[in-house]
Design an enzyme around this catalytic site. Structure first.
Site: not given
Length: 341
Positions: A136, A161
């Site tokens: 990501s 995350y």
């Protein structure tokens, strides 16, 4: 650059196949006649009806097999590899969302860390030609230098995350080194499009508009120093993945990481105005959101901006879709899917 086309004789395991990117990638492979094994736990992080719509579309292809399972369940992962013997694995299953990781960290450790470890173990015991996995853009944290390059320092994530995604990159690198697993990590930059994720801002803005509710914009109402995002249309993401799939890293280190972004960041307010225009076109009447400005949320970063030089060098591809084109596709789909005419 020697981009190889996809080998349709191979078996492709796509985890997160009922998810946004997993669905579009599976569909593109199936359209070319590939054998696709889809794996997903169909969790209720967002409206499962969307996941079932995607799955129904995929189930219409003869070459598609679906396993409902959880990556955190090692036995299910191992038995899937034993039964189907995939040649290429694309791990897109993950607990997504920066803000949700602040409220529910457990889901991220289970899915993104333990789940990914189980995929690596399966690739170790059932060797594959290539493991491609989702990282990501959030790994860049609050980096000030833009555009973000794959060689940048990424040891200061600002959300759990992001930490799990950085962990995936480290784990993949180690497994690649120890067990010669060719592995490629993909740092996705704000993916959007039709049949997308309702937890993403653009989708939520549309929902709020049709519910006659104000949209909340987390940028302090500061237009001078607005948040920038590198919004990347789903078709560009899938094209990038597909090209990289048939290009496993070679040489001493069989692990590589690439950005997949639009290399053209937009101000959040510009994106919102473009979405208003797209919905205006789709509905045939003027759309203006009722806007409420809020402080920036913990875990949010001021800008995301991808350097795509390495991707272009490796596979001769650079995402091109403008937000005008991409958001129009989304708006047309949304109005039709939810019958808003």
């Amino acid at each position: 650059m020697n981009y190889k086309t996809l080998d349709v004789s191979k078996a492709y395991l796509i985890t997160g196949a009922a998810g946004f990117i997993g669905y579009y990638l599976s569909k593109k492979l199936l359209e070319q006649g590939c054998k696709v094994i889809g794996f997903d736990n169909i969790n209720d992080y967002y409206d499962v009806k969307l996941k079932h719509t995607r799955l129904d579309n995929l189930n219409s292809y003869e070459q598609f097999d679906f396993i409902k399972g959880d990556l955190a369940d090692k036995d299910t992962v191992m038995s899937t590899f034993e039964k189907y013997e995939p040649n290429v694995v694309v791990n897109l299953a993950a607990q997504a969302g920066v803000r949700y990781s602040i409220e529910n960290p457990d889901a991220y450790i289970q899915s993104n860390v333990i789940g990914f470890y189980n995929i690596l173990e399966a690739c170790r015991h059932h060797p594959v030609d290539h493991l491609v996995y989702a990282s990501s853009s959030s790994v860049y944290g609050a980096n000030k230098k833009v555009p973000f390059e794959e060689t940048d320092f990424v040891d200061t994530p600002v959300s759990l995350y992001a930490s799990t995604k950085k962990s995936n990159e480290l784990m993949a690198h180690t497994y690649s080194h120890l067990y010669q697993i060719p592995a490629t990590g993909l740092r996705f930059f704000t993916v959007y499009g039709p049949l997308g994720r309702p937890d993403m801002a653009y989708f939520g803005f549309a929902d709020k508009y049709f519910a006659n509710e104000p949209i909340q914009i987390f940028n302090n109402g500061d237009f001078e120093n607005d948040l920038y995002r590198d919004f990347t249309y789903i078709d560009d993401i899938v094209e990038g993945i597909e090209r990289l799939m048939s290009q496993p890293p070679e040489g001493e280190v069989q692990h590589k990481v690439y950005n997949i972004g639009n290399n053209n960041p937009e101000k959040l307010m510009t994106f919102i105005q473009t979405l208003e225009s797209a919905l205006t076109n789709a509905l045939g009447r003027d759309v203006q959101f009722d806007k409420q400005f809020e402080p920036i949320k913990p875990g949010d970063v001021p800008a995301t901006y991808a350097s795509t030089d390495q991707l272009q060098q490796a596979v001769g591809f650079k995402p091109q879709t403008s937000i005008e084109e991409g958001l129009q596709q989304f708006a047309n789909w949304y109005v039709a899917y939810y019958d808003k005419k």
